[in-house]
Design a protein around this motif. Structure first.
Motif, PDB file in Angstrom:
ATOM      1  N   UNK A  90      -5.818   4.158  -1.241  1.00  0.00           N
ATOM      2  CA  UNK A  90      -4.445   3.730  -1.552  1.00  0.00           C
ATOM      3  C   UNK A  90      -3.410   4.730  -1.011  1.00  0.00           C
ATOM      4  N   UNK A  91      -3.600   6.035  -1.221  1.00  0.00           N
ATOM      5  CA  UNK A  91      -2.601   6.966  -0.662  1.00  0.00           C
ATOM      6  C   UNK A  91      -2.466   6.868   0.865  1.00  0.00           C
ATOM      7  N   UNK A  92      -3.504   6.344   1.541  1.00  0.00           N
ATOM      8  CA  UNK A  92      -3.407   6.175   3.008  1.00  0.00           C
ATOM      9  C   UNK A  92      -2.897   4.782   3.381  1.00  0.00           C
ATOM     10  N   UNK A  93      -2.560   3.953   2.370  1.00  0.00           N
ATOM     11  CA  UNK A  93      -2.004   2.630   2.655  1.00  0.00           C
ATOM     12  C   UNK A  93      -3.050   1.551   2.898  1.00  0.00           C
ATOM     13  N   UNK A  94      -4.223   1.699   2.291  1.00  0.00           N
ATOM     14  CA  UNK A  94      -5.270   0.673   2.434  1.00  0.00           C
ATOM     15  C   UNK A  94      -5.764   0.217   1.060  1.00  0.00           C
ATOM     16  N   UNK A  95      -6.054  -1.083   0.941  1.00  0.00           N
ATOM     17  CA  UNK A  95      -6.581  -1.647  -0.311  1.00  0.00           C
ATOM     18  C   UNK A  95      -7.817  -2.470   0.032  1.00  0.00           C
ATOM     19  N   UNK A  96      -8.686  -2.680  -0.976  1.00  0.00           N
ATOM     20  CA  UNK A  96      -9.880  -3.497  -0.696  1.00  0.00           C
ATOM     21  C   UNK A  96      -9.483  -4.965  -0.514  1.00  0.00           C
ATOM     22  N   UNK A  97     -10.187  -5.673   0.363  1.00  0.00           N
ATOM     23  CA  UNK A  97      -9.822  -7.080   0.618  1.00  0.00           C
ATOM     24  C   UNK A  97     -10.091  -7.972  -0.584  1.00  0.00           C
ATOM     25  N   UNK A  98     -11.036  -7.569  -1.443  1.00  0.00           N
ATOM     26  CA  UNK A  98     -11.403  -8.352  -2.627  1.00  0.00           C
ATOM     27  C   UNK A  98     -11.721  -7.352  -3.742  1.00  0.00           C
ATOM     28  N   UNK A  99     -11.148  -7.560  -4.915  1.00  0.00           N
ATOM     29  CA  UNK A  99     -11.525  -6.698  -6.041  1.00  0.00           C
ATOM     30  C   UNK A  99     -11.848  -7.548  -7.267  1.00  0.00           C
ATOM     31  N   UNK A 100     -12.939  -7.184  -7.974  1.00  0.00           N
ATOM     32  CA  UNK A 100     -13.159  -7.849  -9.257  1.00  0.00           C
ATOM     33  C   UNK A 100     -12.160  -7.310 -10.283  1.00  0.00           C
ATOM     34  N   UNK A 101     -12.261  -7.768 -11.531  1.00  0.00           N
ATOM     35  CA  UNK A 101     -11.285  -7.390 -12.558  1.00  0.00           C
ATOM     36  C   UNK A 101     -11.484  -6.003 -13.129  1.00  0.00           C
ATOM     37  N   UNK A 174      -7.461  -3.894   3.777  1.00  0.00           N
ATOM     38  CA  UNK A 174      -6.173  -4.503   4.139  1.00  0.00           C
ATOM     39  C   UNK A 174      -5.056  -3.463   3.978  1.00  0.00           C
ATOM     40  N   UNK A 175      -4.026  -3.605   4.796  1.00  0.00           N
ATOM     41  CA  UNK A 175      -2.886  -2.686   4.773  1.00  0.00           C
ATOM     42  C   UNK A 175      -1.992  -2.973   3.571  1.00  0.00           C
ATOM     43  N   UNK A 176      -1.538  -1.945   2.882  1.00  0.00           N
ATOM     44  CA  UNK A 176      -0.493  -2.120   1.860  1.00  0.00           C
ATOM     45  C   UNK A 176       0.603  -1.084   2.121  1.00  0.00           C
ATOM     46  N   UNK A 177       1.831  -1.465   1.775  1.00  0.00           N
ATOM     47  CA  UNK A 177       2.957  -0.533   1.975  1.00  0.00           C
ATOM     48  C   UNK A 177       3.313   0.189   0.684  1.00  0.00           C
ATOM     49  N   UNK A 178       2.913  -0.406  -0.476  1.00  0.00           N
ATOM     50  CA  UNK A 178       3.263   0.204  -1.766  1.00  0.00           C
ATOM     51  C   UNK A 178       2.078   0.025  -2.725  1.00  0.00           C
ATOM     52  N   UNK A 179       2.180   0.701  -3.876  1.00  0.00           N
ATOM     53  CA  UNK A 179       1.151   0.511  -4.906  1.00  0.00           C
ATOM     54  C   UNK A 179       1.613  -0.505  -5.961  1.00  0.00           C
ATOM     55  N   UNK A 180       2.481  -1.429  -5.547  1.00  0.00           N
ATOM     56  CA  UNK A 180       3.006  -2.438  -6.479  1.00  0.00           C
ATOM     57  C   UNK A 180       2.646  -3.848  -6.000  1.00  0.00           C
ATOM     58  N   UNK A 181       2.589  -4.748  -6.980  1.00  0.00           N
ATOM     59  CA  UNK A 181       2.405  -6.173  -6.670  1.00  0.00           C
ATOM     60  C   UNK A 181       3.633  -6.893  -7.227  1.00  0.00           C
ATOM     61  N   UNK A 182       4.195  -7.830  -6.458  1.00  0.00           N
ATOM     62  CA  UNK A 182       5.323  -8.620  -6.981  1.00  0.00           C
ATOM     63  C   UNK A 182       4.757  -9.870  -7.622  1.00  0.00           C
ATOM     64  N   UNK A 183       5.017 -10.026  -8.922  1.00  0.00           N
ATOM     65  CA  UNK A 183       4.308 -11.039  -9.713  1.00  0.00           C
ATOM     66  C   UNK A 183       5.267 -12.099 -10.247  1.00  0.00           C
ATOM     67  N   UNK A 184       4.874 -13.347 -10.116  1.00  0.00           N
ATOM     68  CA  UNK A 184       5.566 -14.464 -10.775  1.00  0.00           C
ATOM     69  C   UNK A 184       4.722 -14.887 -11.969  1.00  0.00           C
TER      70      UNK A 184
END
Ligand SMILES: Cc1cc2nc3c(=O)[nH]c(=O)nc-3n(C[C@H](O)[C@H](O)[C@H](O)COP(=O)(O)OP(=O)(O)OC[C@H]3O[C@@H](n4cnc5c(N)ncnc54)[C@H](O)[C@@H]3O)c2cc1C
Length: 444
Positions: A90-101, A174-184
Motif C-alpha cells: 500500500x505505501x508503494x501504491x499497490x493493492x491486491x486485485x481481490x481480497x476476502x473479508x 492494481x494501482x491505487x492513489x490513496x488508502x481510501x475508498x469512496x463509498x455509496x
C-alpha cells in the motif's frame, strides 16, 4: 514436529494432527511421503486445513516478497499473510486485485480456496490475477501458469490444498492513489428492493456488498444495507496518503458463554446496525480497512460464539434462481434460528478451475451459532434447495456437506480427481474435508 488440536475458524470438528513448518521446497517435498495437507492461517471455517492422525504443513515459514515490478507483478511466499503483503504494497501504491473479508489469510490459503471479494462481478476471483505459481507435489516440484501446465494450474485454484503444497505465487497487483475508498451507502426495507438495485446498478461499481438482516420477518424480511464503491483518486479526497492498515489492537480474551449470541441479542445487534447506517450517502471516504476488513479490528472474534463455535453457510446460485436467496432467508427468519447479518454479493463469470466456487449469479453467506436443535435439518434443507437451483456450497466455509451432495454441486469433480491422481498417485494429499467428501483420499 508438534501434536496440535486443530479446527477451522468456526471452531467445530476439531482433530489432532502432527504439525511441521517446512522452510523450503526440499523440506516440503520430504514431508510428502505420507498423508499430509497444507495449512495457512486457519481462516477457512471448517475442516479443510487439518488432518486427523496425519501431518499438517503450516506454511508460515514459506515467506519472502519480491520487489513489485512497474506493471504490478509481485512474487510472494505462500505463507506470507495478506496483512503483511498489504503493509508493504500500500505505501508503494499497490493493492491486491481481490481480497476476502479479512487480511488474516495466507497467500497459499487464498489460492487454496480461490477466494473472491466484493468485486467478483467485475474482476473474478484471485485465480484470474495469478500469472505463475510453484507447486510441490508427490511427483516433484513444478511451475504452473495459465499457459504452462494450464490444466494443473486451474485444478490447483480452489483445490483446498489437494493437488500439492504451494511455495510461492506471482500476482498482478492494481494501482491505487490513496488508502481510501469512496463509498455509496443505501438502506433498503426489504430483500426484493436490494436485489433489484444490485441487479440494476452493481456493474457501475468496482466493489459491492449488501448486509442483510435475517432475523426480521414480514414485510421487512431481508432488509439490507448496500455499500458500493471504488478506490479514491488523489484528487477526490482532501488528505491523500497511502498508509497500511494497522494490526488489530483488541482481542477477545475468553470464550463467551454459549448462549450470549441468542435470538434476542442478535436481533438487537442487527437493529442497531441497520439504524446506524445512513439511508442514502454518496462518496463517503472510508479507509481500506473499514471498507474491506471491518472484522479485523478485533482479534479472535470467533470466541464470541462460545465453545460450541459456529457454522458459516455460503452458497451461490445462478442469476435466474434469485428466488432461492429469498427462500433461504425466509426459512431462516421464520425458523427463529439465530443468524447474524448475512452477506449478499453478485458473482460474475466463473474461471476454468474445476473446483472453484463462484459462478455467475448471487452468493449469500450466513453466520449461524452452533446449538439450536433445528439447525442441522435447516442446513440439509438449504443444501437441497441450492442444489435444485443449480447452485453450490463454498468448501472454504464448509464443515458438514455430504459427499453425494458435494459431488452433485461440483459436476467437474471427476476431471479434478483425474488431475489429482496424476500428481498424487498414492493419495498422500488429503484432509479431514477430503476424507469427509471422498475427495481422492484412500480413506474415502
Ligand atoms: C472473517 C473472514 C472473512 C472471509 N471472507 C471471505 C471472502 O470475502 N471471500 C472468500 O473467498 N473467502 C473469505 N473467507 C475465507 C478465507 O478467505 C479462506 O478460507 C482462505 O482459504 C483462508 O486462508 P488461510 O491462509 O487461513 O488458509 P487455511 O484456512 O489455513 O487453509 C485453507 C485451504 O487452503 C489450503 N492451503 C493453505 N496453504 C496452502 C499452500 N501453501 N499450498 C496449497 N494449499 C494451501 C489448505 O490446505 C486449505 O484447504 C473469510 C474468512 C474469514 C475468517
Amino acid at each position: 514436529m508438534t501434536r496440535q488440536r486443530l479446527t477451522g475458524w468456526g471452531r467445530t470438528s476439531a482433530s489432532l494432527s502432527s504439525v511441521i513448518s517446512p522452510r523450503n521446497e526440499d523440506e516440503v517435498a520430504a514431508a510428502l511421503s505420507g498423508e499430509v495437507i497444507a495449512r495457512g492461517l486457519g481462516r477457512s471455517y471448517g475442516d479443510a486445513a487439518q488432518l486427523a492422525g496425519g501431518v499438517v504443513l503450516d506454511n508460515a515459514e514459506l515467506g519472502g516478497v519480491s520487489a513489485i515490478s512497474a506493471d504490478g507483478l509481485v512474487t510472494v511466499g505462500a505463507g506470507v499473510s495478506l496483512e503483511d503483503l498489504l503493509a508493504l504494497s500500500i505505501p508503494q501504491g499497490w493493492f491486491v486485485p481481490v481480497t476476502p473479508g479479512t487480511r488474516q489469510v495466507s497467500i497459499g490459503g487464498m489460492i487454496g480456496a480461490d477466494v473472491h471479494g466484493k468485486n467478483h462481478h467485475r474482476e473474478g476471483s484471485i485465480g484470474a490475477h495469478v500469472t505463475e505459481m510453484r507447486l510441490v507435489t508427490p511427483i516433484g516440484a513444478m511451475t504452473l501458469s495459465p499457459t504452462h501446465e494450464p490444466a494443473l494450474f486451474w485444478a490447483t485454484m480452489g483445490a483446498m490444498g489437494l493437488t500439492g503444497v504451494l511455495t510461492s505465487v506471482t500476482l498482478r497487483m492494481i494501482r491505487i492513489e490513496t488508502d481510501q475508498v469512496l463509498v455509496d451507502t443505501d438502506r433498503f426495507g426489504d430483500l426484493d428492493a436490494v436485489m433489484a438495485e444490485m441487479s440494476r446498478g452493481d456493474d457501475a461499481y468496482r466493489y459491492s456488498v449488501a448486509w442483510v438482516d435475517c432475523m426480521t420477518r414480514g414485510s421487512h424480511m431481508g432488509r439490507a444495507i448496500l455499500t458500493r464503491g471504488d478506490h479514491a483518486t488523489a484528487s477526490q479526497v482532501d488528505d491523500a496518503h497511502l498508509k497500511a492498515p494497522r494490526a488489530a489492537r483488541l482481542r477477545v480474551p475468553l470464550d463467551a458463554p454459549s448462549g450470549l449470541l441468542n435470538p434476542f441479542s442478535i436481533r438487537a445487534f442487527n437493529e442497531l446496525w441497520f439504524r446506524s447506517a445512513p439511508r442514502h450517502e454518496r462518496d463517503e471516504a472510508q479507509s481500506l480497512a473499514t471498507f474491506f476488513h471491518p472484522l479485523d479490528g478485533v482479534g479472535d472474534w470467533n470466541r464470541l460464539y462460545g465453545r460450541r463455535g459456529f457454522v458459516q453457510y455460503q452458497f451461490c446460485v445462478p442469476d435466474a434462481a434469485g428466488e432461492t436467496v429469498v427462500e433461504a432467508i425466509s426459512r431462516l427468519s421464520s425458523s427463529r434460528v439465530p443468524s447474524f447479518l448475512a452477506v449478499l454479493k453478485r458473482f460474475g463469470a466463473a474461471n476454468p478451475a474445476p473446483l472453484s466456487f463462484p459462478q455467475p449469479g448471487w452468493t449469500l453467506a450466513l453466520d449461524l451459532p452452533v446449538g439450536p436443535e433445528k439447525l442441522p435439518g435447516i442446513l440439509d434443507g438449504l443444501d437441497e434447495l441450492v442444489l435444485g437451483a443449480g447452485g453450490r456450497v463454498y468448501l472454504a466455509k464448509d464443515a458438514r456437506l455430504a459427499p453425494a451432495t458435494f459431488a452433485a454441486m461440483y459436476p467437474r469433480l471427476g476431471e479434478f480427481l483425474a488431475l489429482k491422481a496424476r500428481v498424487d498417485p498414492e493419495g498422500h494429499l488429503t484432509s479431514d474435508l477430503a476424507r469427509r467428501l471422498h475427495l481422492g483420499s484412500p480413506h474415502g
